[in-house]
Design a protein around this motif. Structure first.
Motif, PDB file in Angstrom:
ATOM      1  N   PRO A  70       0.802  -1.227   0.000  1.00 18.35           N
ATOM      2  CA  PRO A  70       0.000   0.000   0.000  1.00 18.35           C
ATOM      3  C   PRO A  70       0.839   1.283   0.000  1.00 18.35           C
ATOM      4  CG  PRO A  70      -0.146  -1.104   2.138  1.00 18.35           C
ATOM      5  CD  PRO A  70       0.555  -2.052   1.194  1.00 18.35           C
ATOM      6  N   HIS A  71       2.062   1.200   0.514  1.00 18.51           N
ATOM      7  CA  HIS A  71       2.905   2.404   0.562  1.00 18.51           C
ATOM      8  C   HIS A  71       3.348   2.839  -0.826  1.00 18.51           C
ATOM      9  CE1 HIS A  71       3.360   2.143   4.923  1.00 18.51           C
ATOM     10  NE2 HIS A  71       3.721   0.890   4.812  1.00 18.51           N
ATOM     11  N   SER A  72       3.339   1.916  -1.796  1.00 14.83           N
ATOM     12  CA  SER A  72       3.916   2.254  -3.095  1.00 14.83           C
ATOM     13  C   SER A  72       2.988   1.974  -4.270  1.00 14.83           C
ATOM     14  CB  SER A  72       5.218   1.454  -3.303  1.00 14.83           C
ATOM     15  OG  SER A  72       4.943   0.067  -3.316  1.00 14.83           O
ATOM     16  N   PRO A 163       0.531   4.304  10.908  1.00 18.59           N
ATOM     17  CA  PRO A 163      -0.713   3.829  10.278  1.00 18.59           C
ATOM     18  C   PRO A 163      -1.024   2.344  10.477  1.00 18.59           C
ATOM     19  CG  PRO A 163       1.002   4.039   8.603  1.00 18.59           C
ATOM     20  CD  PRO A 163       1.598   4.554   9.908  1.00 18.59           C
ATOM     21  N   HIS A 164      -0.106   1.534  10.995  1.00 21.40           N
ATOM     22  CA  HIS A 164      -0.271   0.067  10.957  1.00 21.40           C
ATOM     23  C   HIS A 164      -1.122  -0.493  12.097  1.00 21.40           C
ATOM     24  CE1 HIS A 164       3.498   1.025   8.791  1.00 21.40           C
ATOM     25  NE2 HIS A 164       3.146   0.038   7.989  1.00 21.40           N
ATOM     26  N   PHE A 165      -2.252   0.179  12.410  1.00 19.76           N
ATOM     27  CA  PHE A 165      -2.983  -0.204  13.622  1.00 19.76           C
ATOM     28  C   PHE A 165      -3.754  -1.522  13.491  1.00 19.76           C
ATOM     29  CE2 PHE A 165      -5.433   3.079  11.360  1.00 19.76           C
ATOM     30  CZ  PHE A 165      -6.638   2.424  11.148  1.00 19.76           C
ATOM     31  N   SER A 223      11.452  -5.306   9.198  1.00 20.20           N
ATOM     32  CA  SER A 223      11.948  -4.677   7.986  1.00 20.20           C
ATOM     33  C   SER A 223      11.647  -3.178   7.990  1.00 20.20           C
ATOM     34  CB  SER A 223      11.305  -5.361   6.792  1.00 20.20           C
ATOM     35  OG  SER A 223      11.841  -4.844   5.620  1.00 20.20           O
ATOM     36  N   HIS A 224      10.371  -2.784   7.891  1.00 23.67           N
ATOM     37  CA  HIS A 224      10.035  -1.384   8.139  1.00 23.67           C
ATOM     38  C   HIS A 224       9.206  -1.346   9.424  1.00 23.67           C
ATOM     39  CE1 HIS A 224       6.131  -2.299   6.316  1.00 23.67           C
ATOM     40  NE2 HIS A 224       5.697  -1.063   6.494  1.00 23.67           N
ATOM     41  N   GLU A 225       8.795  -0.164   9.850  1.00 26.12           N
ATOM     42  CA  GLU A 225       8.155  -0.046  11.166  1.00 26.12           C
ATOM     43  C   GLU A 225       6.690  -0.460  11.088  1.00 26.12           C
ATOM     44  OE1 GLU A 225       9.006   3.932  12.501  1.00 26.12           O
ATOM     45  OE2 GLU A 225      11.161   3.595  12.393  1.00 26.12           O
ATOM     46  N   SER A 226       6.460  -1.761  10.947  1.00 32.10           N
ATOM     47  CA  SER A 226       5.106  -2.244  10.704  1.00 32.10           C
ATOM     48  C   SER A 226       4.459  -2.907  11.913  1.00 32.10           C
ATOM     49  CB  SER A 226       5.137  -3.249   9.539  1.00 32.10           C
ATOM     50  OG  SER A 226       6.043  -4.297   9.842  1.00 32.10           O
ATOM     51  N   LEU A 227       5.213  -3.220  12.956  1.00 38.73           N
ATOM     52  CA  LEU A 227       4.671  -4.042  14.031  1.00 38.73           C
ATOM     53  C   LEU A 227       4.565  -3.337  15.383  1.00 38.73           C
ATOM     54  CD1 LEU A 227       6.082  -7.653  13.495  1.00 38.73           C
ATOM     55  CD2 LEU A 227       3.960  -6.659  12.676  1.00 38.73           C
ATOM     56  N   SER A 245      11.657   3.576   9.037  1.00 34.22           N
ATOM     57  CA  SER A 245      10.545   4.416   8.609  1.00 34.22           C
ATOM     58  C   SER A 245       9.247   3.638   8.716  1.00 34.22           C
ATOM     59  CB  SER A 245      10.757   4.846   7.150  1.00 34.22           C
ATOM     60  OG  SER A 245       9.576   5.423   6.634  1.00 34.22           O
ATOM     61  N   MET A 246       8.135   4.379   8.807  1.00 37.35           N
ATOM     62  CA  MET A 246       6.817   3.749   8.777  1.00 37.35           C
ATOM     63  C   MET A 246       6.388   3.444   7.354  1.00 37.35           C
ATOM     64  SD  MET A 246       4.882   5.706  11.837  1.00 37.35           S
ATOM     65  CE  MET A 246       5.049   7.289  11.030  1.00 37.35           C
ATOM     66  N   SER A 247       7.177   3.876   6.379  1.00 34.54           N
ATOM     67  CA  SER A 247       6.882   3.559   4.985  1.00 34.54           C
ATOM     68  C   SER A 247       7.964   2.655   4.423  1.00 34.54           C
ATOM     69  CB  SER A 247       6.807   4.834   4.146  1.00 34.54           C
ATOM     70  OG  SER A 247       6.762   4.490   2.775  1.00 34.54           O
ATOM     71  N   THR A 299       2.462  -8.427   6.433  1.00 30.97           N
ATOM     72  CA  THR A 299       2.091  -7.341   7.346  1.00 30.97           C
ATOM     73  C   THR A 299       1.096  -6.335   6.782  1.00 30.97           C
ATOM     74  OG1 THR A 299       3.992  -6.025   6.651  1.00 30.97           O
ATOM     75  CG2 THR A 299       4.279  -7.453   8.588  1.00 30.97           C
ATOM     76  N   ASP A 300       1.329  -5.840   5.573  1.00 28.51           N
ATOM     77  CA  ASP A 300       0.587  -4.671   5.100  1.00 28.51           C
ATOM     78  C   ASP A 300      -0.484  -5.009   4.069  1.00 28.51           C
ATOM     79  OD1 ASP A 300       2.343  -3.315   6.714  1.00 28.51           O
ATOM     80  OD2 ASP A 300       2.942  -1.844   5.207  1.00 28.51           O
ATOM     81  N   SER A 301      -0.530  -6.262   3.644  1.00 27.30           N
ATOM     82  CA  SER A 301      -1.427  -6.644   2.564  1.00 27.30           C
ATOM     83  C   SER A 301      -1.676  -8.135   2.703  1.00 27.30           C
ATOM     84  CB  SER A 301      -0.720  -6.344   1.227  1.00 27.30           C
ATOM     85  OG  SER A 301      -1.535  -6.672   0.136  1.00 27.30           O
TER      86      SER A 301
HETATM   87 ZN   LIG Z   1       3.790  -0.538   6.226  1.00 25.63          ZN
END
Ligand SMILES: [Zn+2]
Length: 328
Positions: A70-72, A163-165, A223-227, A245-247, A299-301
């Protein structure tokens, strides 16, 4: 996708019970089909699944399909049509869906109800742990860059919240009434109590999967700030991230990686949790150098894999992998 089945009896038991629950779980699988006149669409595959479940299995297409970051993600013409045909868009907010914000702004201008679920959530602010003694991350510059005033449409742009709530099932539970109201406004039946109960049992299951992890092993490198929300809910500390980063779109650099190496050694971390949908090259190189493992999480998808094709499955999958690595 589940790995090593040798291990403690407790671990095997956890896997077995998770498999049983997997069979028992029901979930909307009508996410991700991009051609429809669905009145309610969601930005990410995760929110499409949650919204579909709140809607008793209603069709809720995702603008950003399963497997995409979603970030990209760059929207296609088809995505524009999907939004044009919808009366309501369920979005995450907090700049998660940065590349499609212009599309959402146009939709809002045209009268589409764009709902950012972040408004229902106790938002975590990022720690500046990774920024200290690093001249590139001067805090004042940072605030100025990211602390822009809300734009015309009132997004919480750049208030800097994480944003990763969705990584905390309790926070997801807190968004269900808003989703149900939006569905009901479109004359879609809702099953909010049933789905809330499913999230509550997911939450309890994850808690018991992770319970055997000793306090001194409750550290995560990702990896990124997802957790951060997962860590907040289940009692972990994120000691470092490969991309600070969060992205996923941010760049890593040598100074940050050197600092992360120190953290990994100081905490005796034995595994770096990466993400399936974004490049793990830096994490893999670092893990190689330090002799630690790399385990990809989702994590994000969502993905098309049956282990991670619903929100509940994805959360269970990740918790299972974390337990596999950290339960002694
Ligand atoms: Zn993310």
């Amino acid at each position: 996708m589940r790995m090593i089945l040798t291990g403690s009896p407790r671990r095997l038991l956890a896997l077995a019970s998770s498999a049983a629950l997997t069979l028992a779980a029901c979930g909307g699988d009508d996410t991700g089909s991009a051609s429809s006149d669905a009145p309610v669409v969601a930005t990410t595959s995760i929110w499409a699944d949650v919204t579909s479940n709140v809607g008793c299995g209603a069709e809720v297409p995702a603008l950003i399909p399963a497997g995409a970051d979603p970030h990209s993600f760059e929207p296609s013409l088809q995505d524009r049509e999907l939004v044009d045909g919808a009366t309501t868009v369920i979005a995450n907010g907090l700049d998660l869906e940065e590349p499609i914000l212009p599309l959402l702004d146009v939709a809002a201008d045209n009268g589409t109800n764009v709902i950012e679920l972040a408004i229902d959530v106790d938002v975590l602010m990022p720690t500046d742990e990774h920024d200290h003694d690093d001249e590139d991350h001067d805090d004042e510059d940072h605030d100025e860059e990211e602390g822009q005033v809300d734009d015309d449409h009132g997004h919480a742009h750049g208030d800097g919240g994480d944003p990763h709530f969705w990584q905390d099932p309790r926070r997801v539970s807190g968004t269900l009434d808003t989703i149900a109201t939006a569905l009901a406004a479109n004359s879609i039946d809702t099953c909010v109590d049933e789905y809330r109960a499913e999230l509550e049992s997911l939450d309890a299951e994850i808690e018991s999967m992770l319970a055997p992890i000793p306090d001194d092993a409750r550290v995560l490198v990702t990896s990124h700030e997802s957790l951060a929300y997962f860590a907040d809910r289940y009692g972990f500390e994120i000691v470092g991230t490969v991309i600070p980063s969060m992205s996923t779109m941010a760049e890593t650099n040598a100074a940050d990686l050197a600092e992360l190496s120190d953290e990994i050694e100081r905490h005796g971390v034995e595994v770096i949790f990466t993400e399936e949908m974004s490049s793990a090259a830096d994490a893999e190189a670092l893990a190689d150098r330090l002799g630690v493992a790399v385990v990809p999480l989702v994590t994000d998808s969502l993905t098309d894999d049956p282990d991670t094709d619903t929100y509940v499955e994805m959360m269970r999958h990740n918790a299972g992998l974390i337990a596999e690595q950290l339960v002694p």
